[in-house]
Design a protein around this motif. Structure first.
Motif, PDB file in Angstrom:
ATOM      1  N   PHE A 147       0.808  -1.212   0.000  1.00 10.72           N
ATOM      2  CA  PHE A 147       0.000   0.000   0.000  1.00 10.72           C
ATOM      3  C   PHE A 147       0.849   1.273   0.000  1.00 10.72           C
ATOM      4  CE2 PHE A 147      -3.304  -2.664   2.472  1.00 10.72           C
ATOM      5  CZ  PHE A 147      -3.753  -3.223   1.285  1.00 10.72           C
ATOM      6  N   CYS A 148       2.154   1.146   0.271  1.00  9.54           N
ATOM      7  CA  CYS A 148       3.040   2.320   0.363  1.00  9.54           C
ATOM      8  C   CYS A 148       3.719   2.596  -0.974  1.00  9.54           C
ATOM      9  CB  CYS A 148       4.127   2.106   1.405  1.00  9.54           C
ATOM     10  SG  CYS A 148       3.562   1.690   3.062  1.00  9.54           S
ATOM     11  N   GLU A 149       3.806   3.857  -1.315  1.00  5.84           N
ATOM     12  CA  GLU A 149       4.659   4.272  -2.431  1.00  5.84           C
ATOM     13  C   GLU A 149       6.089   4.455  -1.922  1.00  5.84           C
ATOM     14  OE1 GLU A 149       4.650   7.531  -6.039  1.00  5.84           O
ATOM     15  OE2 GLU A 149       3.847   8.125  -4.098  1.00  5.84           O
ATOM     16  N   THR A 150       6.220   5.134  -0.770  1.00  6.55           N
ATOM     17  CA  THR A 150       7.498   5.246  -0.054  1.00  6.55           C
ATOM     18  C   THR A 150       7.214   5.014   1.421  1.00  6.55           C
ATOM     19  OG1 THR A 150       7.216   7.640   0.204  1.00  6.55           O
ATOM     20  CG2 THR A 150       8.506   6.889  -1.699  1.00  6.55           C
ATOM     21  N   CYS A 151       8.248   4.626   2.189  1.00  8.49           N
ATOM     22  CA  CYS A 151       8.031   4.293   3.595  1.00  8.49           C
ATOM     23  C   CYS A 151       9.321   4.419   4.386  1.00  8.49           C
ATOM     24  CB  CYS A 151       7.475   2.875   3.720  1.00  8.49           C
ATOM     25  SG  CYS A 151       8.669   1.587   3.210  1.00  8.49           S
ATOM     26  N   ILE A 152       9.169   4.319   5.729  1.00 12.62           N
ATOM     27  CA  ILE A 152      10.331   4.334   6.621  1.00 12.62           C
ATOM     28  C   ILE A 152      10.424   3.044   7.422  1.00 12.62           C
ATOM     29  CG2 ILE A 152      10.404   6.847   6.812  1.00 12.62           C
ATOM     30  CD1 ILE A 152       8.995   6.537   9.536  1.00 12.62           C
ATOM     31  N   GLY A 153       9.509   2.114   7.191  1.00 12.47           N
ATOM     32  CA  GLY A 153       9.524   0.863   7.931  1.00 12.47           C
ATOM     33  C   GLY A 153       8.480  -0.101   7.401  1.00 12.47           C
ATOM     34  N   PRO A 154       8.315  -1.264   8.063  1.00  9.36           N
ATOM     35  CA  PRO A 154       7.381  -2.289   7.575  1.00  9.36           C
ATOM     36  C   PRO A 154       5.934  -1.918   7.869  1.00  9.36           C
ATOM     37  CG  PRO A 154       8.371  -2.979   9.641  1.00  9.36           C
ATOM     38  CD  PRO A 154       9.049  -1.695   9.268  1.00  9.36           C
ATOM     39  N   GLY A 155       5.003  -2.572   7.174  1.00  9.59           N
ATOM     40  CA  GLY A 155       3.583  -2.389   7.421  1.00  9.59           C
ATOM     41  C   GLY A 155       3.017  -1.158   6.732  1.00  9.59           C
ATOM     42  N   SER A 156       1.672  -1.066   6.755  1.00 11.23           N
ATOM     43  CA  SER A 156       0.998   0.037   6.067  1.00 11.23           C
ATOM     44  C   SER A 156       0.939   1.300   6.912  1.00 11.23           C
ATOM     45  CB  SER A 156      -0.421  -0.390   5.685  1.00 11.23           C
ATOM     46  OG  SER A 156      -1.161  -0.738   6.846  1.00 11.23           O
ATOM     47  N   ALA A 157       1.375   1.224   8.184  1.00 14.64           N
ATOM     48  CA  ALA A 157       1.346   2.400   9.061  1.00 14.64           C
ATOM     49  C   ALA A 157       2.668   3.166   9.039  1.00 14.64           C
ATOM     50  CB  ALA A 157       1.007   1.984  10.489  1.00 14.64           C
ATOM     51  N   ASN A 158       3.631   2.704   8.275  1.00 15.45           N
ATOM     52  CA  ASN A 158       4.925   3.394   8.187  1.00 15.45           C
ATOM     53  C   ASN A 158       5.158   4.006   6.812  1.00 15.45           C
ATOM     54  OD1 ASN A 158       6.298   3.183  10.750  1.00 15.45           O
ATOM     55  ND2 ASN A 158       6.352   0.980  10.427  1.00 15.45           N
ATOM     56  N   CYS A 159       4.088   4.214   6.085  1.00 19.01           N
ATOM     57  CA  CYS A 159       4.201   4.829   4.758  1.00 19.01           C
ATOM     58  C   CYS A 159       4.477   6.329   4.900  1.00 19.01           C
ATOM     59  CB  CYS A 159       2.917   4.639   3.951  1.00 19.01           C
ATOM     60  SG  CYS A 159       2.381   2.915   3.800  1.00 19.01           S
ATOM     61  N   THR A 160       5.215   6.873   3.984  1.00 14.05           N
ATOM     62  CA  THR A 160       5.380   8.332   3.885  1.00 14.05           C
ATOM     63  C   THR A 160       4.552   8.884   2.732  1.00 14.05           C
ATOM     64  OG1 THR A 160       7.429   7.931   2.640  1.00 14.05           O
ATOM     65  CG2 THR A 160       7.645   8.428   4.975  1.00 14.05           C
ATOM     66  N   THR A 161       4.301   8.074   1.716  1.00 15.10           N
ATOM     67  CA  THR A 161       3.323   8.384   0.662  1.00 15.10           C
ATOM     68  C   THR A 161       2.610   7.081   0.309  1.00 15.10           C
ATOM     69  OG1 THR A 161       4.998   8.070  -1.083  1.00 15.10           O
ATOM     70  CG2 THR A 161       4.621  10.342  -0.321  1.00 15.10           C
ATOM     71  N   CYS A 162       1.349   7.210  -0.159  1.00 13.51           N
ATOM     72  CA  CYS A 162       0.521   6.026  -0.424  1.00 13.51           C
ATOM     73  C   CYS A 162       0.381   5.762  -1.920  1.00 13.51           C
ATOM     74  CB  CYS A 162      -0.866   6.214   0.181  1.00 13.51           C
ATOM     75  SG  CYS A 162      -0.878   6.463   1.982  1.00 13.51           S
ATOM     76  N   ASN A 163       0.235   4.485  -2.255  1.00 17.12           N
ATOM     77  CA  ASN A 163      -0.062   4.112  -3.636  1.00 17.12           C
ATOM     78  C   ASN A 163      -1.507   4.441  -3.996  1.00 17.12           C
ATOM     79  OD1 ASN A 163       2.350   3.078  -4.728  1.00 17.12           O
ATOM     80  ND2 ASN A 163       2.096   1.151  -3.623  1.00 17.12           N
ATOM     81  N   ASP A 164      -2.434   4.261  -3.016  1.00 16.53           N
ATOM     82  CA  ASP A 164      -3.857   4.463  -3.306  1.00 16.53           C
ATOM     83  C   ASP A 164      -4.452   5.549  -2.410  1.00 16.53           C
ATOM     84  OD1 ASP A 164      -4.293   2.262  -5.322  1.00 16.53           O
ATOM     85  OD2 ASP A 164      -3.493   1.088  -3.664  1.00 16.53           O
ATOM     86  N   TYR A 165      -4.837   5.186  -1.169  1.00 13.90           N
ATOM     87  CA  TYR A 165      -5.511   6.138  -0.299  1.00 13.90           C
ATOM     88  C   TYR A 165      -4.870   6.168   1.085  1.00 13.90           C
ATOM     89  CZ  TYR A 165      -9.081   5.588  -3.903  1.00 13.90           C
ATOM     90  OH  TYR A 165      -9.726   5.531  -5.096  1.00 13.90           O
TER      91      TYR A 165
END
Length: 295
Positions: free
Chosen positions: A179-197
């Motif tokens: 679900f993440c476009e970019t992130c700082i860690g694992p899981g969907s709660a560590n995204c810095t930008t999203c692929n969808d919403y």
């Protein structure tokens, strides 16, 4: 007569041939040497080829020298080594003088090359700098690092992970959640930008909570400057307001759209006004009745 000493029997005995003066026999009892002093003994020449003479004394060459020296310098030429153990090319001197080394310094590797024709040594060992992103290496390319200075993306050491990856504790670049476009860690709660919403979160530990589709209780999709955000309403508290932000009603959701929300607000205001009027009427009637009873 040559230099001599008293052996205690009032007989003068000659000093060792390498002594100018002495206190006893042997070349270790000289007061002054004719030639050079090597350690504690007077000698004609230094006994070790890895020495040079300074002020009449045999001095050890630097450990970077291979076959003797003319001084203590760790470089090739007069005042330094006759030949280098290892040619250090990691930090070239401005004057072009070749530096020598005993072993290669950190962030470099040893490489064997042929020397010029007629050289006493057909091959020479050189210290070659590692790639800037290597902390240890066996070759000069970033794919030949034994250890990375920053992070490792696949087989390559580089300054930072590619988009869609984050650095693990051991420095390996790991792919972000789907679900993440970019992130700082694992899981969907560590995204810095999203692929969808993005779903707004009050948890300060959550960077961005990303989802594939907005949950059922979110009737709107807010177009924001940094991506699409799921919103419950389209008022200003639905998300950060930007010049080009706008909301879209998600088809099939049961919550009212923006116009409907505005009509409901008006209806509530009217109802409150009517209630206030009724209260005034009731209070006025009670007061009028009490006054009439007193009369």
């Amino acid at each position: 007569l040559g230099a001599s000493y008293d052996d205690g029997t009032k007989l003068c005995k000659p000093c060792h041939e390498n002594c100018h003066t002495c206190t006893a026999g042997g070349n270790q009892n000289c007061l002054a040497c004719k030639f050079v002093i090597d350690g504690s003994a007077c000698v004609r020449e230094c006994g070790n080829s890895f020495t040079y003479i300074k002020d009449g004394e045999c001095k050890d060459c630097d450990n970077s020298c291979n076959t003797g020296c003319s001084g203590h310098g760790s470089f090739l030429g007069f005042g330094g080594c006759n030949f280098c153990k290892v040619h250090d090319n990691t930090s070239p001197r401005d004057d072009g003088i070749q530096l020598c080394a005993h072993t290669c310094p950190p962030k470099s590797f040893k490489f064997m090359t042929e020397t010029e024709t007629g050289n006493a040594f057909p091959y020479k060992e050189e210290c070659i700098p590692c790639h800037p992103q290597c902390s240890k290496c066996s070759h000069k390319f970033p794919t030949n690092c034994d250890a990375c200075l920053n992070v490792k993306q696949g087989a390559t050491c580089q300054e930072r992970c590619n988009n869609g990856f984050y650095p693990s504790p051991n420095g390996e670049c790991v792919m972000c959640n789907d679900f993440c476009e970019t992130c700082i860690g694992p899981g969907s709660a560590n995204c810095t930008t999203c692929n969808d919403y993005e779903v707004p979160s009050l948890d300060i530990k959550v960077t961005k909570l990303c989802v594939k589709e907005c949950p059922d209780n979110y009737a709107y999709m807010k177009k924001a400057h940094d991506g699409d955000v799921c919103a419950e309403t389209c008022t200003e508290d639905a998300g950060i307001q930007r010049d080009n932000d706008y909301c879209e009603f998600i088809k099939g959701r049961s919550q009212p759209n923006r116009e409907g929300a505005g009509e409901n607000t008006v209806a509530v205001a009217v109802a409150v006004g009517v209630a206030i009027v009724i209260i005034f009427i009731v209070v006025g009637f009670i007061c009028w009745k009490r006054v009439k009873q007193k009369k």
